[in-house]
Write a protein that holds these residues in place. Structure first.
Motif, PDB file in Angstrom:
ATOM      1  N   VAL A 292      33.639  51.866  37.583  1.00  0.00           N
ATOM      2  CA  VAL A 292      33.850  50.973  36.872  1.00  0.00           C
ATOM      3  C   VAL A 292      32.786  51.217  35.493  1.00  0.00           C
ATOM      4  O   VAL A 292      33.195  51.032  34.474  1.00  0.00           O
ATOM      5  CB  VAL A 292      33.931  49.644  37.308  1.00  0.00           C
ATOM      6  CG1 VAL A 292      34.278  48.441  36.246  1.00  0.00           C
ATOM      7  CG2 VAL A 292      35.217  49.725  38.267  1.00  0.00           C
TER       8      VAL A 292
ATOM      9  N   TYR B  26      33.197  53.881  33.126  1.00  0.00           N
ATOM     10  CA  TYR B  26      34.373  53.997  32.471  1.00  0.00           C
ATOM     11  C   TYR B  26      34.053  52.858  31.399  1.00  0.00           C
ATOM     12  O   TYR B  26      34.277  53.258  30.310  1.00  0.00           O
ATOM     13  CB  TYR B  26      35.525  53.465  33.166  1.00  0.00           C
ATOM     14  CG  TYR B  26      36.757  53.194  32.440  1.00  0.00           C
ATOM     15  CD1 TYR B  26      37.279  53.882  31.658  1.00  0.00           C
ATOM     16  CD2 TYR B  26      37.236  52.024  32.410  1.00  0.00           C
ATOM     17  CE1 TYR B  26      38.470  53.633  30.936  1.00  0.00           C
ATOM     18  CE2 TYR B  26      38.400  51.469  31.595  1.00  0.00           C
ATOM     19  CZ  TYR B  26      38.882  52.444  30.889  1.00  0.00           C
ATOM     20  OH  TYR B  26      40.157  52.539  30.156  1.00  0.00           O
ATOM     21  N   TYR B  27      33.553  51.766  31.504  1.00  0.00           N
ATOM     22  CA  TYR B  27      33.158  50.649  30.684  1.00  0.00           C
ATOM     23  C   TYR B  27      32.171  51.388  29.515  1.00  0.00           C
ATOM     24  O   TYR B  27      32.611  51.128  28.462  1.00  0.00           O
ATOM     25  CB  TYR B  27      32.566  49.426  31.361  1.00  0.00           C
ATOM     26  CG  TYR B  27      32.275  48.277  30.142  1.00  0.00           C
ATOM     27  CD1 TYR B  27      33.166  47.775  29.466  1.00  0.00           C
ATOM     28  CD2 TYR B  27      30.889  48.213  30.010  1.00  0.00           C
ATOM     29  CE1 TYR B  27      32.949  46.874  28.665  1.00  0.00           C
ATOM     30  CE2 TYR B  27      30.690  47.228  29.036  1.00  0.00           C
ATOM     31  CZ  TYR B  27      31.631  46.619  28.307  1.00  0.00           C
ATOM     32  OH  TYR B  27      31.133  45.587  27.511  1.00  0.00           O
TER      33      TYR B  27
ATOM     34  N   TRP C  40      33.967  53.645  27.461  1.00  0.00           N
ATOM     35  CA  TRP C  40      34.888  53.096  26.615  1.00  0.00           C
ATOM     36  C   TRP C  40      34.134  52.485  25.295  1.00  0.00           C
ATOM     37  O   TRP C  40      34.858  52.341  24.152  1.00  0.00           O
ATOM     38  CB  TRP C  40      35.637  51.948  27.330  1.00  0.00           C
ATOM     39  CG  TRP C  40      36.709  51.461  26.772  1.00  0.00           C
ATOM     40  CD1 TRP C  40      38.135  52.044  26.281  1.00  0.00           C
ATOM     41  CD2 TRP C  40      36.851  50.036  26.466  1.00  0.00           C
ATOM     42  NE1 TRP C  40      38.725  50.861  25.716  1.00  0.00           N
ATOM     43  CE2 TRP C  40      38.058  49.912  25.883  1.00  0.00           C
ATOM     44  CE3 TRP C  40      36.004  48.767  26.710  1.00  0.00           C
ATOM     45  CZ2 TRP C  40      38.637  48.403  25.322  1.00  0.00           C
ATOM     46  CZ3 TRP C  40      36.451  47.591  26.163  1.00  0.00           C
ATOM     47  CH2 TRP C  40      37.852  47.153  25.643  1.00  0.00           C
TER      48      TRP C  40
ATOM     49  N   GLY D 156      41.726  54.571  32.776  1.00  0.00           N
ATOM     50  CA  GLY D 156      41.428  53.372  33.244  1.00  0.00           C
ATOM     51  C   GLY D 156      42.625  52.792  34.277  1.00  0.00           C
ATOM     52  O   GLY D 156      42.478  52.049  35.267  1.00  0.00           O
TER      53      GLY D 156
END
Lengths: 200, 191
Positions: free
Chosen positions: A66, A69-70, A73, A168
């Motif tokens: 997570v 990914y964050y 992003w 996501g």
């Protein structure tokens, strides 16, 4: 994007070694806190009566996944510069199978055996010695296994890339699987409570 | 909801144990998992790589082979990967330093919690000698398997798992299949 710091040349490989040592200390600390220094606790998950190691492992994977990914992003981290092993599908599968058997027979895996030794487990020393032998045997057989080891090569590839899915979305699925898995093992642990001698 | 309750129930148990001056309970698994996940994430952010362990053992093996028989090491691509061509020491390696840290970090944590003591860890139904033999065999299989998969539970499992690597998740699945499949046959050792 400013991360990964090392890949953007903010420090050299000598400093990287110090970073490695410090990160290792935290890694070892949390492994021990999680009970990964104990061979019996590590093995317990394969008999379903103490699933602590499974919980720690999957929480760690989900947390880091997570986070990756964050950070990608928001444009902080370049995911393309983050290295993890390339996929050789057959060798990954067979190697995992053999390692899994070794895991439950020996009670540790390479990293946890380091923690087990430093917290006084004598059996972990035998485990590490076995590890050296296994690697040596692998090295000696390497030339004759090369064609198998290099078969099924897919490169550095993620599940979203392979199945053409949104990154996501896959993260969401992994989170849901983890929550489902945790709920399941909590339930199983309760069912088996008191059946075996507790590991301390 | 049960999950939520479980996260916090351990904090209370920890206090009870501390008062009784017994070795403290391990931390709550979900909190430890998050801690481990953050360490792994920091490794990605700082270094652009993940955690590992078996690579350090390989360095020791390759360096030993290179010391005993440099010719053999030079003729084998597997060993050569661990021997720097510029003549630098093979031990000046990221994973070697990381694993040294792991050993120290584990020692610090175990000692602070009163868990560090010299003993043989085994189930109640197996002799010490047999436990040593099993540990050695398991270690050998682990070493072989980890090299075949180009990584162990840390390098392939945690790191590849967090990167959503196809190989990493294939590996993880295989580890659990192998371990659960084998578990029945060695149950006398553990339970």
């Amino acid at each position: 994007m400013i991360a990964p710091f090392y890949k953007f040349g903010y420090f050299n490989s000598e400093v990287g070694l110090i970073v490695a040592f410090v990160i290792g200390i935290f890694f070892g600390f949390f492994l021990e806190r999680g009970g990964f220094g104990s061979g019996r606790l590590l093995a317990a998950q394969f008999y379903f009566y103490d699933m602590r190691v499974f919980k720690v492992m999957f929480t760690a994977i989900v947390t880091a996944a997570v986070g990756l990914y964050y950070l990608a992003w928001i444009g902080f981290l370049d995911l393309n510069l983050v290295y993890y092993g390339e996929t050789y599908i057959y060798a990954d599968a067979l190697g995992g199978l053999i390692l899994g058997m070794g895991f439950v027979i020996g009670g540790y895996c390479p990293g946890t055996s380091g923690v087990a030794i430093s917290t006084g487990r004598i059996d972990a020393i035998f485990y590490a010695l076995g590890g050296f032998l296994g690697i040596f045997v692998f090295g000696e057989l390497y030339p004759s296994m090369q064609s198998f080891l290099n078969s099924g090569y897919l490169g550095k590839i993620s599940i979203p890339q392979y199945f053409h899915l949104n990154y996501g979305f896959v993260i969401l699925v992994v989170i849901l699987i983890a929550i489902g898995g945790f709920t399941l093992v909590e339930w199983v642990e309760k069912k088996l409570a008191g059946k075996y001698e507790e590991v301390e | 909801m049960t999950l939520f309750k479980n996260v916090f129930s351990h904090a209370y148990e920890d206090n009870v144990r501390a008062e009784k001056r017994t070795p403290r309970h391990y931390w709550n698994p979900y909190l430890v998992g998050m801690g481990l996940g953050v360490v792994l994430l920091l490794t990605f952010v700082i270094m652009g790589r993940g955690l590992g362990a078996s690579g350090a053992l390989s360095t020791v093996v390759a360096a030993t082979v290179n010391e005993v028989n440099p010719h053999a090491a030079d003729n084998n691509q597997f060993y050569r990967n661990y021997i720097p061509e510029n003549g630098e020491s093979p031990f000046k390696d990221w994973l070697v330093f990381e694993v040294l840290g792991v050993v120290l970090g584990g020692f610090i944590s175990g000692t602070v919690a009163g868990r560090t003591k010299i003993f043989v860890e085994k189930g109640p139904h197996i002799s010490t000698k047999k436990r040593f033999l099993f540990a050695f065999i398991g270690g050998a299989l682990m070493g072989f398997g980890a090299k075949m998969a180009r990584g162990c539970t840390s390098g392939q499992g945690l790191t590849g798992g967090a990167g959503l690597s196809v190989g990493g998740w294939t590996f993880l699945l295989a580890v659990f299949i192998g371990a659960y499949g084998m578990a029945y046959f060695v149950r006398r050792q553990w339970i």
